[in-house]
Design a protein around this motif. Structure first.
Motif, PDB file in Angstrom:
ATOM      1  N   THR A  80     -13.146   2.203  -2.797  1.00 23.53           N
ATOM      2  CA  THR A  80     -12.282   2.702  -1.720  1.00 23.53           C
ATOM      3  C   THR A  80     -12.868   4.013  -1.189  1.00 23.53           C
ATOM      4  O   THR A  80     -13.949   4.428  -1.607  1.00 23.53           O
ATOM      5  CB  THR A  80     -10.857   2.965  -2.252  1.00 23.53           C
ATOM      6  N   SER A  81     -12.114   4.681  -0.343  1.00 20.79           N
ATOM      7  CA  SER A  81     -12.587   5.944   0.235  1.00 20.79           C
ATOM      8  C   SER A  81     -12.548   7.094  -0.774  1.00 20.79           C
ATOM      9  O   SER A  81     -13.039   8.175  -0.481  1.00 20.79           O
ATOM     10  CB  SER A  81     -11.746   6.294   1.465  1.00 20.79           C
TER      11      SER A  81
ATOM     12  N   THR B 158       0.814  -1.218   0.000  1.00 26.46           N
ATOM     13  CA  THR B 158       0.000   0.000   0.000  1.00 26.46           C
ATOM     14  C   THR B 158       0.848   1.268   0.000  1.00 26.46           C
ATOM     15  O   THR B 158       0.325   2.355   0.198  1.00 26.46           O
ATOM     16  CB  THR B 158      -0.908   0.026   1.252  1.00 26.46           C
ATOM     17  N   HIS B 159       2.172   1.123  -0.228  1.00 26.29           N
ATOM     18  CA  HIS B 159       3.060   2.285  -0.044  1.00 26.29           C
ATOM     19  C   HIS B 159       2.690   3.477  -0.937  1.00 26.29           C
ATOM     20  O   HIS B 159       2.931   4.609  -0.560  1.00 26.29           O
ATOM     21  CB  HIS B 159       4.529   1.890  -0.235  1.00 26.29           C
ATOM     22  N   LEU B 160       2.084   3.213  -2.093  1.00 28.73           N
ATOM     23  CA  LEU B 160       1.747   4.333  -2.987  1.00 28.73           C
ATOM     24  C   LEU B 160       0.474   5.063  -2.558  1.00 28.73           C
ATOM     25  O   LEU B 160       0.205   6.168  -3.017  1.00 28.73           O
ATOM     26  CB  LEU B 160       1.543   3.821  -4.423  1.00 28.73           C
ATOM     27  N   VAL B 161      -0.314   4.426  -1.714  1.00 35.47           N
ATOM     28  CA  VAL B 161      -1.629   5.000  -1.388  1.00 35.47           C
ATOM     29  C   VAL B 161      -1.895   5.150   0.108  1.00 35.47           C
ATOM     30  O   VAL B 161      -2.985   5.535   0.501  1.00 35.47           O
ATOM     31  CB  VAL B 161      -2.766   4.133  -2.001  1.00 35.47           C
ATOM     32  N   HIS B 162      -0.892   4.843   0.938  1.00 35.12           N
ATOM     33  CA  HIS B 162      -1.175   4.804   2.384  1.00 35.12           C
ATOM     34  C   HIS B 162      -1.646   6.154   2.932  1.00 35.12           C
ATOM     35  O   HIS B 162      -2.352   6.206   3.928  1.00 35.12           O
ATOM     36  CB  HIS B 162       0.013   4.250   3.173  1.00 35.12           C
ATOM     37  N   ASP B 163      -1.252   7.243   2.247  1.00 28.24           N
ATOM     38  CA  ASP B 163      -1.718   8.556   2.707  1.00 28.24           C
ATOM     39  C   ASP B 163      -2.831   9.114   1.817  1.00 28.24           C
ATOM     40  O   ASP B 163      -3.218  10.270   1.941  1.00 28.24           O
ATOM     41  CB  ASP B 163      -0.545   9.543   2.767  1.00 28.24           C
ATOM     42  N   LYS B 164      -3.313   8.275   0.891  1.00 25.08           N
ATOM     43  CA  LYS B 164      -4.338   8.749  -0.053  1.00 25.08           C
ATOM     44  C   LYS B 164      -5.659   8.010   0.099  1.00 25.08           C
ATOM     45  O   LYS B 164      -6.722   8.528  -0.209  1.00 25.08           O
ATOM     46  CB  LYS B 164      -3.834   8.582  -1.489  1.00 25.08           C
ATOM     47  N   LEU B 165      -5.570   6.748   0.522  1.00 18.77           N
ATOM     48  CA  LEU B 165      -6.774   5.935   0.692  1.00 18.77           C
ATOM     49  C   LEU B 165      -6.875   5.504   2.148  1.00 18.77           C
ATOM     50  O   LEU B 165      -5.854   5.297   2.813  1.00 18.77           O
ATOM     51  CB  LEU B 165      -6.713   4.678  -0.196  1.00 18.77           C
TER      52      LEU B 165
ATOM     53  N   LEU C 166      -7.124   3.058   5.130  1.00 16.70           N
ATOM     54  CA  LEU C 166      -6.676   1.679   5.340  1.00 16.70           C
ATOM     55  C   LEU C 166      -7.420   1.068   6.522  1.00 16.70           C
ATOM     56  O   LEU C 166      -8.000   1.789   7.343  1.00 16.70           O
ATOM     57  CB  LEU C 166      -5.164   1.636   5.605  1.00 16.70           C
ATOM     58  N   THR C 167      -7.373  -0.254   6.644  1.00 14.09           N
ATOM     59  CA  THR C 167      -7.991  -0.936   7.781  1.00 14.09           C
ATOM     60  C   THR C 167      -6.941  -1.126   8.878  1.00 14.09           C
ATOM     61  O   THR C 167      -5.747  -0.886   8.648  1.00 14.09           O
ATOM     62  CB  THR C 167      -8.513  -2.333   7.378  1.00 14.09           C
TER      63      THR C 167
ATOM     64  N   THR D 113      -4.699  -3.318   5.245  1.00 11.00           N
ATOM     65  CA  THR D 113      -5.211  -3.466   3.873  1.00 11.00           C
ATOM     66  C   THR D 113      -5.998  -2.207   3.500  1.00 11.00           C
ATOM     67  O   THR D 113      -6.370  -1.414   4.371  1.00 11.00           O
ATOM     68  CB  THR D 113      -6.137  -4.702   3.758  1.00 11.00           C
ATOM     69  N   ILE D 114      -6.264  -2.036   2.208  1.00 11.23           N
ATOM     70  CA  ILE D 114      -7.052  -0.879   1.770  1.00 11.23           C
ATOM     71  C   ILE D 114      -8.512  -1.101   2.150  1.00 11.23           C
ATOM     72  O   ILE D 114      -9.085  -2.185   1.893  1.00 11.23           O
ATOM     73  CB  ILE D 114      -6.925  -0.687   0.239  1.00 11.23           C
ATOM     74  N   TRP D 115      -9.105  -0.097   2.764  1.00 11.67           N
ATOM     75  CA  TRP D 115     -10.512  -0.194   3.142  1.00 11.67           C
ATOM     76  C   TRP D 115     -11.385  -0.136   1.897  1.00 11.67           C
ATOM     77  O   TRP D 115     -11.168   0.688   1.006  1.00 11.67           O
ATOM     78  CB  TRP D 115     -10.889   0.957   4.078  1.00 11.67           C
TER      79      TRP D 115
END
Ligand code: NDP
Length: 345
Positions: free
Chosen positions: A287-288, A263-270, A272-273, A277-279
């Protein structure tokens, strides 16, 4: 009439200008989730662009030998062969596959931007994120330093180098059992080091490993340190019951303790649970962020099978298709600044 995004329906002919990178759907990831999403999106005539990695095309199954539980192959199939079929099917329906690494994403607004290692920038209305998971590390002394010098995360890649050697596999799940069983083709002796006194692996995989004379289980033990100068000479084991330490001489160590979602590319954009994992919203792939969908291991802390990832890819493609159809129906007002940004390629 408010100015709308419906013109994005013809992304290649914007105001007479070529916008070669504008897409309806971009899929990031080339495992079962990514390629299945591509098959569905391509058959829906969305002409998807699938960005596979520059080096690791095909995902986890590329590191697997015989896959016996993928429906439709009663005699089993090799992991890489199965992935080649996924790709062939996706390309047959018009998926374009690009071998490059995504370096950054801009998910703000109705047009998502995907920047690649080559410097190319692609734009899309819907993004499917299916980047899978990465090998988990032990985080102990010697692990990183001796990686490639006796420490490995991939039996199918490196097993050949351990002919007639003594090696160990760490872990108690299906991956560890599979790796250990496979490695007995090369090594004289394979220890399985597990921190408990019972395995998490499925019954059939356990029984196969227990029946293999070359495999010996080292229970209630964790690896405290990987030993060796230029290459692995052994490990230091810590007894998880009484804490005592002892050395076990080895020629190689295979680590099979699970995976973490990439998730390193999106951890601050989407969103997470708690599991990292991506919520996603319920059983959907939403996603969000509207227009961004996620599928496969990156949303799944529990099942993580090729077939569940493939099913999840289907969900993502259908969600993206519905999103784009709704998008086309709606006339969305574009703020002046954003509109200008979209028009300039
Ligand atoms: P799992 O999460 O199932 O198992 C990981 C194992 O590693 C567990 O036994 C765990 O111990 C152990 N472990 C985790 N962290 C550490 C650590 N820091 N130190 C020591 N041991 C550790 O991962 P797998 O990769 O095995 O499997 C993932 C999924 O893929 C599963 O759903 C599995 O069924 C599937 N799979 C299926 C295959 C097949 O059917 N052919 C092949 C491979 C995987 P503990 O038990 O104590 O938590």
């Amino acid at each position: 009439m408010p100015r709308g995004y419906h013109w994005l329906k013809q992304p290649y002919a914007l105001f007479g200008e070529e916008r070669e990178h504008m897409r309806q759907v971009i899929i990031i990831g080339s495992g079962p989730a990514g390629f299945t999403a591509a098959i569905y999106a391509a058959r829906a005539n969305l002409k998807p662009l699938l960005i596979a990695s520059s080096v690791e095309v095909g995902g986890e199954l590329m590191n697997t030998t015989e896959v016996e539980n993928y429906p439709g192959f009663p005699d089993g199939i090799q992991g890489p062969e199965l992935m080649a079929k996924f790709q062939e099917q996706a390309e047959k329906f018009g998926t374009e596959v690009l071998y490059d690494d995504v370096t950054s994403l801009d998910l703000n607004g109705p047009v998502k931007t995907v920047t690649l290692g080559s410097g190319a920038v692609h734009e899309t209305r819907a993004l499917i994120y299916a980047t899978g998971s990465a090998y988990r590390k032990l985080g102990i002394e010697g692990e990183e330093r001796l990686s490639g010098y006796g420490v490995s995360w991939c039996a199918t890649c490196d097993g050949f180098f351990f002919r007639e050697k003594t090696i160990a596999v760490v872990g108690g799940g299906d991956s560890a059992m599979e790796e250990a069983t496979f490695l007995t083709r090369f090594a004289d002796k394979v220890y399985v080091i597990h921190r408990k006194d019972s395995l998490r692996a499925s019954k059939i995989m356990q029984e196969r490993a227990f029946a293999n004379e070359k495999i010996e289980f080292v229970w209630n033990s964790e690896v405290a340190e990987v030993l060796g100068g230029d290459s692995v000479t052994g490990v230091q084991l810590r007894d998880t019951v009484d804490g005592t330490l002892r050395d076990l001489p080895l020629d190689g160590l295979f680590i099979a303790i699970g995976n973490d979602p990439r998730t390193h590319l999106v951890h601050d954009k989407l969103e997470l649970t708690a599991e990292g994992t991506i919520w996603v919203d319920g059983r959907t792939s939403k996603t969000s962020v509207p227009g961004v969908f996620a599928a496969g291991d990156v949303i799944d802390p529990t099942y993580r099978q090729a077939i569940t990832a493939a099913g999840s890819g289907t969900v993502a493609a259908l969600d993206a298709e519905h999103f784009l159809a709704d998008f086309d129906d709606a006339s969305v007002e574009v703020p002046a600044a954003e509109a200008a940004e979209v028009i300039v390629a």
